[in-house]
Design an enzyme around this catalytic site. Structure first.
Site, short mmCIF file in Angstrom:
data_model
loop_
_atom_site.label_atom_id
_atom_site.label_comp_id
_atom_site.label_asym_id
_atom_site.label_seq_id
_atom_site.Cartn_x
_atom_site.Cartn_y
_atom_site.Cartn_z
N ARG A 50 1.55 5.51 8.85
CA ARG A 50 2.81 5.99 8.28
C ARG A 50 2.60 6.25 6.79
O ARG A 50 2.66 5.33 5.98
CB ARG A 50 3.92 4.97 8.49
CG ARG A 50 4.26 4.73 9.95
CD ARG A 50 5.30 3.64 10.08
NE ARG A 50 5.71 3.43 11.47
CZ ARG A 50 6.57 2.51 11.87
NH1 ARG A 50 7.13 1.70 10.98
NH2 ARG A 50 6.89 2.39 13.15
N ASP A 52 3.36 7.46 2.98
CA ASP A 52 4.55 7.36 2.14
C ASP A 52 5.02 8.73 1.65
O ASP A 52 4.34 9.74 1.82
CB ASP A 52 4.27 6.48 0.92
CG ASP A 52 4.07 5.02 1.29
OD1 ASP A 52 4.60 4.60 2.33
OD2 ASP A 52 3.38 4.31 0.53
N ARG A 202 -3.20 3.11 -3.15
CA ARG A 202 -2.69 3.56 -4.45
C ARG A 202 -2.77 2.44 -5.48
O ARG A 202 -2.95 2.71 -6.67
CB ARG A 202 -1.26 4.07 -4.29
CG ARG A 202 -1.17 5.40 -3.55
CD ARG A 202 0.27 5.74 -3.21
NE ARG A 202 1.10 5.78 -4.39
CZ ARG A 202 2.43 5.70 -4.37
NH1 ARG A 202 3.07 5.58 -3.21
NH2 ARG A 202 3.12 5.74 -5.49
#
Length: 255
Positions: A50, A52, A202
């Site tokens: 999934r 972002d 990230r």
């Protein structure tokens, strides 16, 4: 009821992530709306990961069960027709056994992050790379990255809203290299693991960028990891430089 696996490419900019949302556009919702044009009713596709809001997909993998027998070519063509004009494309399609699951059958997920160090404003690559204004020390970044390899408690590099039951993950690879492009010397990070925590990649990139700029030392990455404290993490990098590049299975479903 046949099961189909889809390889999906998408520009994450106009979407609030992969996962279907009631009030915002999503990649999943876009594909499911196209499926409803082919077979009436509610469709629920399952994806390998999934992504972002703002994160791109080079080769996301998803599966769906349909009532009708489609040839993979006809299904991908029909979906691409109904997906237009959204920036989502079905780049491959195959029939798989009902034991295949895009998420749970995956052995490894590979993410790519692109950084472009240059002073001039971005034009053609805007929204596709993270622009930083200063040159980065790749050797220092790779030294810092070496502390992250293997199995660790990655609490420091985990979003506070992460829903994973455990912060312990195994990082298989984090390679940093340069690629000469028409727009300048681009830095790329190749990150691989069986699974990731929310914002983990990230968070890695934001911390390693600080190492490359000289604000942190490579050893500070080890200290941050061992702190098991979100406050020890560097700034989280923006989403638009991140791509879900590929997903590995025991046998490729597209072979």
């Amino acid at each position: 009821m046949p099961r189909y696996v889809l390889a999906v490419e998408y520009d994450g900019a106009p979407f609030h992530g992969w996962q279907r949302q009631a009030d915002h556009p999503s990649v999943q919702g876009t594909i499911e709306a196209a499926l409803a044009r082919l077979e009436k009713g509610t469709h629920n596709i399952a994806a390998a990961g999934r992504t972002d809001k703002g994160v791109h997909g080079l080769r996301q993998v998803a599966h769906v069960d349909l009532a009708r027998d489609w040839t993979p070519f006809r299904l991908s063509e029909a979906l691409n027709y109904h997906i237009k004009p959204h920036p989502v494309a079905i780049v491959d399609c195959a029939i798989v056994p009902d034991t295949f699951h895009a998420r749970f059958s995956a052995l490894e997920r590979r993410y790519l992050f692109r950084i472009l160090p240059r002073r001039a404003p971005l034009t053609l690559t805007k929204g596709r790379v993270w622009q930083v204004k200063q040159k980065l020390d790749l050797a220092a970044m790779q030294e810092g990255a070496s502390h992250l390899l293997g199995q660790h408690d990655f609490t420091t590099f985990r979003s506070t809203i992460c829903q994973s039951l455990s912060p312990i993950k195994t990082l298989d690879k984090l390679d940093i290299f340069e690629v000469e492009t028409e727009y300048g010397l681009e830095i790329r990070l190749d990150v691989r693991a069986r699974s990731f925590l929310h914002n983990q990649v990230r968070s890695f990139v934001g911390t390693l960028e600080r190492v490359g700029s000289g604000s942190l030392k490579p050893a500070d990455v080890k200290a941050a990891l061992e702190a098991r404290d979100r406050a020890a993490c560097g700034p989280v990098s923006p989403p638009h430089g991140l791509y879900l590049a590929s997903v590995t299975y025991e046998t490729s479903p597209f072979a």
